[in-house]
Design a protein around this motif. Structure first.
Motif, mmCIF file in Angstrom:
data_model
loop_
_atom_site.group_PDB
_atom_site.id
_atom_site.type_symbol
_atom_site.label_atom_id
_atom_site.label_comp_id
_atom_site.label_asym_id
_atom_site.label_seq_id
_atom_site.Cartn_x
_atom_site.Cartn_y
_atom_site.Cartn_z
ATOM 1 N N ASP A 102 -8.586 2.266 2.460
ATOM 2 C CA ASP A 102 -10.041 2.320 2.294
ATOM 3 C C ASP A 102 -10.671 2.935 3.530
ATOM 4 O O ASP A 102 -10.253 2.675 4.672
ATOM 5 C CB ASP A 102 -10.626 0.926 2.080
ATOM 6 C CG ASP A 102 -10.114 0.254 0.824
ATOM 7 O OD1 ASP A 102 -9.679 0.995 -0.087
ATOM 8 O OD2 ASP A 102 -10.151 -0.997 0.753
ATOM 9 N N THR A 103 -11.707 3.758 3.307
ATOM 10 C CA THR A 103 -12.505 4.302 4.410
ATOM 11 C C THR A 103 -13.962 4.298 3.990
ATOM 12 O O THR A 103 -14.317 4.806 2.923
ATOM 13 C CB THR A 103 -12.094 5.750 4.762
ATOM 14 O OG1 THR A 103 -12.234 6.564 3.603
ATOM 15 C CG2 THR A 103 -10.659 5.815 5.262
ATOM 16 N N HIS A 136 -2.223 3.776 -0.257
ATOM 17 C CA HIS A 136 -3.555 3.298 -0.638
ATOM 18 C C HIS A 136 -4.259 2.779 0.618
ATOM 19 O O HIS A 136 -3.677 2.012 1.383
ATOM 20 C CB HIS A 136 -3.462 2.182 -1.678
ATOM 21 C CG HIS A 136 -2.709 2.559 -2.918
ATOM 22 N ND1 HIS A 136 -3.299 3.153 -4.004
ATOM 23 C CD2 HIS A 136 -1.390 2.425 -3.237
ATOM 24 C CE1 HIS A 136 -2.401 3.360 -4.934
ATOM 25 N NE2 HIS A 136 -1.218 2.935 -4.494
ATOM 26 N N ASP A 181 0.790 -1.231 0.000
ATOM 27 C CA ASP A 181 0.000 0.000 0.000
ATOM 28 C C ASP A 181 0.822 1.280 0.000
ATOM 29 O O ASP A 181 0.362 2.309 -0.508
ATOM 30 C CB ASP A 181 -0.942 0.018 1.212
ATOM 31 C CG ASP A 181 -1.972 -1.092 1.152
ATOM 32 O OD1 ASP A 181 -2.441 -1.393 0.037
ATOM 33 O OD2 ASP A 181 -2.296 -1.663 2.215
ATOM 34 N N ASN A 206 -12.187 3.761 -1.887
ATOM 35 C CA ASN A 206 -10.769 3.515 -2.123
ATOM 36 C C ASN A 206 -10.032 4.831 -2.291
ATOM 37 O O ASN A 206 -10.403 5.651 -3.131
ATOM 38 C CB ASN A 206 -10.573 2.647 -3.367
ATOM 39 C CG ASN A 206 -11.367 1.359 -3.314
ATOM 40 O OD1 ASN A 206 -12.185 1.090 -4.179
ATOM 41 N ND2 ASN A 206 -11.131 0.548 -2.299
ATOM 42 N N HIS A 207 -8.989 5.039 -1.500
ATOM 43 C CA HIS A 207 -8.206 6.278 -1.549
ATOM 44 C C HIS A 207 -6.796 5.991 -2.063
ATOM 45 O O HIS A 207 -6.182 4.980 -1.712
ATOM 46 C CB HIS A 207 -8.090 6.907 -0.153
ATOM 47 C CG HIS A 207 -9.397 7.372 0.414
ATOM 48 N ND1 HIS A 207 -9.792 8.691 0.383
ATOM 49 C CD2 HIS A 207 -10.397 6.682 1.028
ATOM 50 C CE1 HIS A 207 -10.970 8.794 0.966
ATOM 51 N NE2 HIS A 207 -11.366 7.589 1.362
#
Length: 581
Positions: A477-478, A475, A403, A482-483
């Motif tokens: 997730d929240t 990288h 990530d 996906n960020h």
């Protein structure tokens, strides 16, 4: 007993068999494929490269037909696997299977297809066809794709263009190759809304010290090399080591700071490869053009730890314009060090020495109508100039995990140009109204139908750019989103200076009754014209020096929403300190 001779077909097969079964061999004793789990970190790549990496890590020998893996792409492989499980993952959906022989040799072959099942005479089974575009590695020399799916200019991350909420167009190396592109202006003709021209007159002439790029109506001399800002030199940008050209239309200030609102042009250069590749090309064209390009790349060590690439080009040509020529030598070596599967470093160098005939285009007008003259006519004089450009860059990157990653770049670009003398047509005495005006106040002799010229002598330009840039990409997730988060900072130091003299004093002397300044006939120009070379005016000397420091910090977040919606936002802090003199 008489031995029956072998048939010609059997002999041919025996001779061809070794060539059709390439071997990937280990430098250490081969171990059994039943060894324990190992950590693999292989990106998605061509199947041939993936198999080489697998062989190096597991120390197993692989035998396979080169045509069997041609054009295939392996999936990414990350995690702990036994060699057999890892190989199954690499060969997944490839239609290739392997078999073990002698406990230490793996042979790859095409998987057998199952026989057709009995079918009814009246009905056929339903068939679901799923298609997926196969994109080869963009750096593969044999990749013939016209369309590249990813670009870095818009986001500074390797993001698919379809997921980038910005207008990004990429000119691939296959397009550059098929069009036989030799300068940046030719490449940019593939993109709408982009034009190139010389700094002063917009003629599109590559034989000038400076060149502007006009993108969506905004003109600038700035372009980028792998994201590194270059204030000058787009006119001389050598294309021999260019992998692709990315054009971003619209604002790019968040990531790059001081950029025109029309957008930016980013040149992506060729990188060292693990697969040996050698090429030589020779081009011939109009106006005595010939250009030679040599390219060599491959590993320096057996384990591919050190990779190199060396590119050389030489170009020489005349022009459809009188007194204009081009002579350029370019050399670009680079060295890449694969410290580990997650850490790489690279050193690169570019050197270009270019000689050119400076061209200042001018077309006289009579009574408001442009004079119908040949395109080759040059009202200036033979103006040889030269430019030397040196680029040195070092970058490294590290992948912390799946990530998070970091990359750092340090670069310097040194550009110097010199033109001993250059003549600029500034008046047209072939026009009756202009001739009458000069006859009303100039006391010196006046030659009708002449084109007086102002000459610049000892033109020197120096533009040095130093930069460092650091990017951290993550990288996560929240709430199901996906960020892709980017933190970065950059610093640029721009040192520029220019100096020259003119013969402006000869014009003031002419107005007061002295001889004419340098001029040439508008209808029958015979070089070098009258009163040439010019007389230098010692009082006209000028020199400007400008030092600029630019600091920038930026944050960017790319968010992938449901239903294939993508949102990107960011913020930048920019500080600029300029000291002109």
């Amino acid at each position: 007993m008489t031995q029956k001779p072998l048939s010609p077909l059997f002999c041919l097969l025996c001779a061809a068999l070794p060539a059709s079964l390439p071997v990937i061999a280990s430098s250490e004793p081969v171990q059994s494929s039943s060894q324990g789990p190992q950590d693999f970190d292989l990106p998605s790549q061509t199947l041939g490269e993936a198999l080489k990496a697998f062989s190096r890590q597991t120390r197993l020998q692989l035998f396979y037909d080169a045509e069997l893996v041609a054009g295939r792409v392996s999936p990414a492989l990350h995690g702990s696997f036994t060699p057999s499980a890892a190989l199954q993952k690499i060969l997944e959906n490839s239609g290739i299977r392997y078999r073990l022989e002698n406990g230490n040799t793996l042979i790859l072959e095409k998987a057998a297809t199952k026989p057709d099942q009995p079918q009814s005479a009246n009905t056929l089974p339903s068939v679901n066809v799923v298609g997926q575009a196969v994109h080869l590695d963009a750096t593969d020399p044999y990749n013939e794709d016209y369309v590249l799916p990813n670009a870095t200019s818009g986001t500074k991350t390797d993001t698919p263009i379809m997921e980038t909420p910005m207008n990004v167009q990429v000119i691939s190396k296959q397009v550059l190759k098929d069009q036989q592109v030799i300068n940046l202006g030719q490449a940019l003709k593939n993109v709408s809304g982009v034009t190139t021209g010389s700094f002063a007159y917009g003629t599109g002439n590559a034989n000038v010290a400076n060149q502007q790029i006009t993108l969506r109506g905004f003109a600038s001399e700035t372009f980028f090399r792998n994201g590194f800002r270059l204030q000058q030199g787009s006119a001389q940008r050598e294309m021999a080591n260019v992998e692709s050209v990315e054009v971003l239309k619209g604002s790019a200030a968040i990531l790059y700071g001081l950029v025109e609102p029309g957008g930016m042009v980013n040149v992506v250069t060729k990188q060292p490869l693990a697969t040996p590749y050698y090429s030589a090309s020779q081009q011939f064209g109009s106006y005595d053009l010939y250009r030679t390009v040599l390219d060599a790349t491959g590993p320096l060590t057996q384990d591919d730890t050190l990779l190199y690439r060396t590119i050389f080009s030489y170009e020489n040509s005349n022009s459809f314009r009188d007194l204009v020529f081009n002579d350029s030598v370019f050399f670009a070596p680079s060295l890449k060090w694969n410290i580990s599967p997650k850490t790489q470093a690279m050193l690169e160098l570019e050197y270009q020495h270019k000689k050119f005939g400076a061209d200042t285009a001018a077309v006289p007008a009579i009574n408001g109508q442009l004079l119908n003259i040949p395109n080759s006519r040059n009202y200036g004089e033979y103006s040889p100039g030269q430019t030397d450009t040196i680029f040195v860059g070092m970058n490294w990157s590290h992948q912390f995990n799946d990530d998070w990653s970091i990359k750092h770049r340090i670069s310097a670009n040194l550009n110097d140009s010199f033109i001993p003398v250059n003549s600029y047509p500034i008046f047209n005495l072939a026009d009756p109204a202009t001739l009458a005006l000069f006859q009303s106040f100039a006391l010196g002799p006046i030659t009708p139908n002449s084109v007086p010229r102002l000459s610049y002598i000892n033109q020197k330009n120096n533009n040095d750019t130093y930069s460092t840039n650091l990017d951290l990409v993550g990288h996560f997730d929240t709430l199901g989103l996906n960020h892709t988060l980017l933190f970065g900072g950059d610093y640029y130091r721009l040192d520029s200076s220019s100096s020259s003299q003119t013969d402006i004093g000869s014009f003031f002397s002419w107005y007061g009754g002295g001889p004419e300044p340098s001029n040439i006939d508008a209808f029958n120009p015979l070089h070098p014209g009258r009163n040439y070379p010019p007389t230098v005016d010692p009082t006209s000397y000028y020199k400007t020096v400008t030092n600029t420091d630019q600091y920038g910090l930026y944050v960017q977040d790319q968010i992938k929403l449901p239903y294939n919606f993508h949102v990107m936002g960011g913020i930048r802090y920019q500080y600029i300190h300029q000291r002109p003199s």
